[in-house]
Enzyme design. Structure first.
Site: not given
Length: 480
Positions: A260, A284
């Site tokens: 993340d 990400e």
């Protein structure tokens, strides 16, 4: 990055919130990609290194194994899935059908206990080792369920020959206690010494600013920013045998990682994790600039979500300019480090979703399905058909044959005996027909989507006329 709901950011005192191509064909990958071509029997891992399986199907089950560019991933959640601790069981109940459809891996939300307890989607982590078995932050179970239910889910997925990827939040923590911080001269919410698992305790020394510096690449939402330059943090995250990474992999049996908000720390962090822990990884890095995506993927030794492709598809399909699909994307730079997607839990901009899925499931890269698209919004039969086409026909590198505002035709050139395919996408409101050059001479072909009833035969020079319905797609290959 993730949606910023105030509820998950409550921390006692603080609440912060964030050209048109001619008919001449143009190859999308250069000569070096020839050595990276893949077919269903050619498995390649996330860093582009090939390894032999003899067949990309499991000899025991006949189901497809995971490999970027050769598999299909399911994002097995959406934002604000039902609370109440039943999500792991919900996903568990769908695994057999997903596996039978040809889905080879699932990406789960952050599985450990977070600051907002039973309501948290997991992106505000408190205790990396509490999977729903300790009473803290107002709950024993997480929003998704208990540790036992999570273990049962992972075990079932492996029995179905599916890989399981954990969503890992390494940038920031939440839910610590207040403590005096000599580096800020104030009190900060950085005391994690009382976490219930007793593992990876943290204090202000382990967060920026501290003795290692004032900051790293980025912080998020006002949360304490974890300091990866700290050897203690490195040890607990990816070095020690009972640390986060190796515990998740060797004890919980996760097969890979979705990292993340990787803009928040240097790519060396993911590189070090991968070198020490192993497993598939995707970051990400929310940026439409393909140069930036490629830079991050190479330095992290990881796959990356292809945001360049995502935004180009949005502009192409919703903006009626399919010629934009000629533009550069991460999958064209390196298909083995590109994870393509149409929707995720953070962003849902593309309205012509079936056209977008017909694109990513016929092109190179590692395509991702979104739970709500598959289970609730779109025609599951059509998506299953595209999954089958991806797993059986989408082989070899890609040549764009034609594009304009309304039409796009591309060819997968096949590999090692697999004939490949031709995909025709039509964004206009009427049927379209077009002559295209295939790789097949004097050969009958058909549309494997069933959207066209034609069974044309290619000419001796490999040209053939194909058709496509309005706001639709067809996928052509040898009739066998």
């Amino acid at each position: 990055m993730k949606k910023t709901h105030a509820s998950i950011y409550f921390v006692a005192v603080i609440a912060f919130l964030f050209y048109s191509c001619s008919q001449n064909e143009t190859d999308s990958v250069d000569a070096k990609a020839e050595s990276q071509q893949f077919k269903i029997i050619n498995v390649t891992n996330h860093d582009g290194k090939s390894f032999s399986t003899g067949d990309a199907k499991s000899s025991e089950t006949g189901k497809y194994v995971e490999n970027p560019g050769g598999g299909v991933m399911m994002q097995a959640f959406y934002w604000d899935v039902p609370a109440g601790g039943n999500w792991w069981n919900t996903v568990n109940g769908k695994l057999t059908d997903w596996s039978n459809a040809g889905i080879g891996s699932i990406w789960l939300p952050p599985a450990s206990k977070a600051q907002n307890g039973p309501l948290s989607m997991g992106y505000d982590p408190t205790d990396y080792f509490d999977f729903g078995d300790y009473n803290q932050n107002g709950t024993i179970e997480t929003r998704f369920g208990s540790k036992t239910e999570l273990v049962n889910l992972i075990t079932k997925a492996h029995a179905e020959n599916m890989k399981v990827y954990a969503d890992i939040v390494l940038n920031h923590n939440s839910g610590g206690q207040s403590e005096a911080n000599p580096f800020t001269g104030t009190n900060t919410w950085t005391n994690f010494t009382g976490i219930a698992s007793g593992k990876f305790k943290r204090t202000y020394n382990n967060f920026y600013k501290n003795s290692f510096g004032n900051n790293d690449e980025g912080f998020f939402g006002g949360f304490p920013d974890l300091c990866h330059a700290d050897p203690y943090v490195q040890d607990w995250l990816w070095i020690r045998a009972d640390g986060v990474g190796k515990y998740y992999k060797n004890t919980m049996k996760f097969d890979g990682w979705r990292f993340d908000y990787v803009k928040g720390f240097g790519p060396w962090v993911v590189n070090a994790w991968n070198a020490n822990v192993g497993g598939f990884s995707v970051g990400e890095y929310w940026d439409a600039n393909v140069n930036t995506l490629e830079w991050w993927a190479n330095n992290a030794n990881s796959s990356v979500f292809d945001f360049a492709c995502y935004y180009k598809m949005n502009d192409a399909f919703d903006g009626n300019n399919l010629a934009l699909l000629n533009d550069d994307m991460m999958w064209k730079r390196n298909p083995f480090k590109a994870v393509t997607f149409v929707t995720n839990h953070d962003t849902d901009e593309i309205s012509s979703k079936l056209l977008a899925y017909s694109y990513i499931l016929t092109h190179e890269g590692y395509p991702t399905l979104f739970y709500k698209d598959y289970e609730e919004t779109l025609d599951k039969n059509k998506l299953n058909n595209l999954i089958w086409i991806h797993n059986n026909k989408a082989t070899g590198n890609t040549s764009i044959l034609y594009s304009d505002n309304d039409e796009y035709v591309a060819r997968r050139n096949g590999y090692n005996g697999n004939p490949g395919l031709v995909v025709y996408i039509n964004n206009s409101t009427s049927w379209q027909e077009r002559w295209v050059e295939t790789n097949w001479a004097s050969t009958q072909i058909k549309d494997f989507t069933g959207n066209s009833s034609w069974y044309p035969t290619t000419q001796g020079d490999k040209w053939v006329k194909i058709q496509c319905p309005p706001k639709g797609y067809t996928v052509w290959s040898v009739n066998q």
